[in-house]
Design a protein around this motif. Structure first.
Motif, PDB file in Angstrom:
ATOM      1  N   MET A  64       0.847  -1.198   0.000  1.00 44.96           N
ATOM      2  CA  MET A  64       0.000   0.000   0.000  1.00 44.96           C
ATOM      3  C   MET A  64       0.875   1.237   0.000  1.00 44.96           C
ATOM      4  O   MET A  64       2.088   1.161   0.235  1.00 44.96           O
ATOM      5  N   ASP A  68      -2.133   5.938   2.110  1.00 38.21           N
ATOM      6  CA  ASP A  68      -3.264   5.079   2.459  1.00 38.21           C
ATOM      7  C   ASP A  68      -3.402   4.970   3.975  1.00 38.21           C
ATOM      8  O   ASP A  68      -4.503   5.072   4.532  1.00 38.21           O
ATOM      9  N   ASP A  71      -4.649   8.166   5.635  1.00 43.65           N
ATOM     10  CA  ASP A  71      -6.098   8.306   5.564  1.00 43.65           C
ATOM     11  C   ASP A  71      -6.807   7.305   6.479  1.00 43.65           C
ATOM     12  O   ASP A  71      -7.856   7.608   7.052  1.00 43.65           O
ATOM     13  N   SER A 129     -10.008  -1.176   2.802  1.00 44.46           N
ATOM     14  CA  SER A 129      -9.174  -1.929   1.858  1.00 44.46           C
ATOM     15  C   SER A 129      -9.904  -2.165   0.542  1.00 44.46           C
ATOM     16  O   SER A 129      -9.291  -2.102  -0.527  1.00 44.46           O
ATOM     17  N   ARG A 132      -9.820   1.148  -1.396  1.00 41.27           N
ATOM     18  CA  ARG A 132      -8.511   1.523  -1.923  1.00 41.27           C
ATOM     19  C   ARG A 132      -7.869   0.433  -2.791  1.00 41.27           C
ATOM     20  O   ARG A 132      -6.783   0.634  -3.315  1.00 41.27           O
ATOM     21  N   ILE A 134      -6.648  -2.471  -1.713  1.00 38.57           N
ATOM     22  CA  ILE A 134      -5.532  -3.033  -0.957  1.00 38.57           C
ATOM     23  C   ILE A 134      -5.891  -4.464  -0.545  1.00 38.57           C
ATOM     24  O   ILE A 134      -7.050  -4.762  -0.268  1.00 38.57           O
TER      25      ILE A 134
END
Length: 284
Positions: A64, A68, A71, A129, A132, A134
Motif C-alpha cells: 500500500m 493510504d 487516511d 481496503s 482503496r 488493498i
C-alpha cells in the motif's frame, strides 16, 4: 464474600496518581484518553514503517502507499470508539443503557470494550481496503503488529484509574485499590499490560522481522488475535468480573471476557493454519 475476610490485608501502597493528566478550566485530559491517542498514533507510525520496508513483503512489492495509512487513521479511530462503546453497551451493561439510553453517549464516564473496538476496526479495515484496492489481510497484518503498544498503555491507565482490578489475593505484589474494598488484590491491569502489550508486541515483532511472516498474509493478524485471546483468558482468572455480570453459568470462574475471547483464539488459530505465502513470480 466471607472467604475474602480471611485474606491478609498486607499490600503494596497504591500510587496516588491523578487520573487527570492536565486540566485547564473545564477541559481535562485523562491518562485513559492519552493511552488511546498515543496507541492509535503509534500503530499508525509503526504500520507505515512496516508498509515501506520492501524486505518484509512478498516479492519486495509494497502492499500500500504511505498516504493510504495516513487516511486510514481516521477510519481506525472511528472504528475503535464506536465499536468499543457499542461493544461495552451490548456485552457488559445492556440493562443499564436500556433504562438510561442517553448514558450511551457519556463516554467520559468510561466503558469501552476491546472486543467491540476490535470488531469496529475490522469493519473499518475491510471497507477501507476494498475502497482503496488493498489486499485486506495485509492491511490487517500491518495494523495488528502495532496495536499491542496501545493495549498496554490503556491497561496502565486502567491501573491509574483504580478500575478493572483483580481478585483478592495474598501475593506480595498485591495492591489495596482505593475503590476495591479492604482487600489486597491482584494488579490484573498490569498483568494485561505486560501480556497484551509488551509480550504480544515482541512476539509480533519477531514474526514480522525475523520470520518474515508478512509475506504470508493473515498470519500476523491471526497471531495477534490468538495471542490477545489467550492473554485475556489467562488474566481473567485473576481479574474481578464486572459487578453487574459476575461469574456466568453458575460457576465461580467463567467470565464474559473469557467467553468473548475464546472465539478470538479459534479464529486466530484458523488464520495462522490456513495462511499461505504469496507465490513467487515464475521466470520468463
Amino acid at each position: 464474600m466471607n472467604e475474602y475476610f480471611l485474606l491478609p490485608l498486607a499490600s503494596l501502597p497504591f500510587p496516588n496518581i491523578n487520573p487527570i493528566l492536565i486540566q485547564i478550566g473545564p477541559l481535562a485530559v485523562h491518562w485513559y484518553g492519552v493511552g488511546y491517542i498515543v496507541g492509535i498514533l503509534f500503530a499508525w507510525w509503526y504500520a507505515k514503517g512496516l508498509a515501506a520496508n520492501a524486505r518484509l513483503w512478498p516479492n519486495g512489492v509494497l502492499p500500500m502507499k504511505p498516504e493510504d495509512l495516513d487516511d486510514f487513521i481516521v477510519w481506525a479511530a472511528i472504528g475503535v470508539v464506536l465499536g468499543g462503546r457499542t461493544g461495552y453497551v451490548l456485552f457488559y451493561d445492556l440493562a443499564r443503557y436500556i433504562a438510561h439510553p442517553l448514558d450511551i453517549f457519556a463516554v467520559w464516564q468510561g466503558g469501552m470494550s476491546f472486543h467491540g473496538g476490535l470488531l469496529g476496526v475490522i469493519l473499518a479495515m475491510t471497507l477501507f481496503s476494498i475502497k482503496r484496492g488493498i489486499r485486506t489481510w495485509s492491511l490487517f497484518d500491518v495494523v495488528a503488529a502495532g496495536v499491542p503498544v496501545g493495549l498496554g498503555l490503556v491497561r496502565v491507565a486502567n491501573f491509574i484509574n483504580s478500575e478493572l482490578w483483580g481478585r483478592p489475593t495474598d501475593v506480595p505484589w498485591a495492591f489495596e485499590f482505593p475503590n476495591g474494598g479492604p482487600f489486597a488484590r491482584h494488579p490484573s491491569q498490569l498483568y494485561e499490560a505486560l501480556l497484551e502489550g509488551v509480550v504480544l508486541f515482541l512476539v509480533l515483532r519477531i514474526l514480522t522481522h525475523s520470520r518474515l511472516k508478512l509475506k504470508t498474509p493473515r498470519f500476523v493478524g491471526g497471531a495477534f488475535i490468538c495471542g490477545y485471546g489467550l492473554s485475556r483468558i489467562f488474566v481473567e482468572f485473576f481479574r474481578e468480573p464486572d459487578q453487574q455480570l459476575g461469574y456466568l453459568l453458575g460457576t465461580n470462574w467463567l467470565t464474559m471476557g473469557m467467553i468473548l475471547s475464546t472465539p478470538m483464539v479459534l479464529a486466530g488459530i484458523w488464520a495462522m493454519l490456513t495462511a499461505k505465502p504469496v507465490a513467487q513470480p515464475q521466470p520468463a
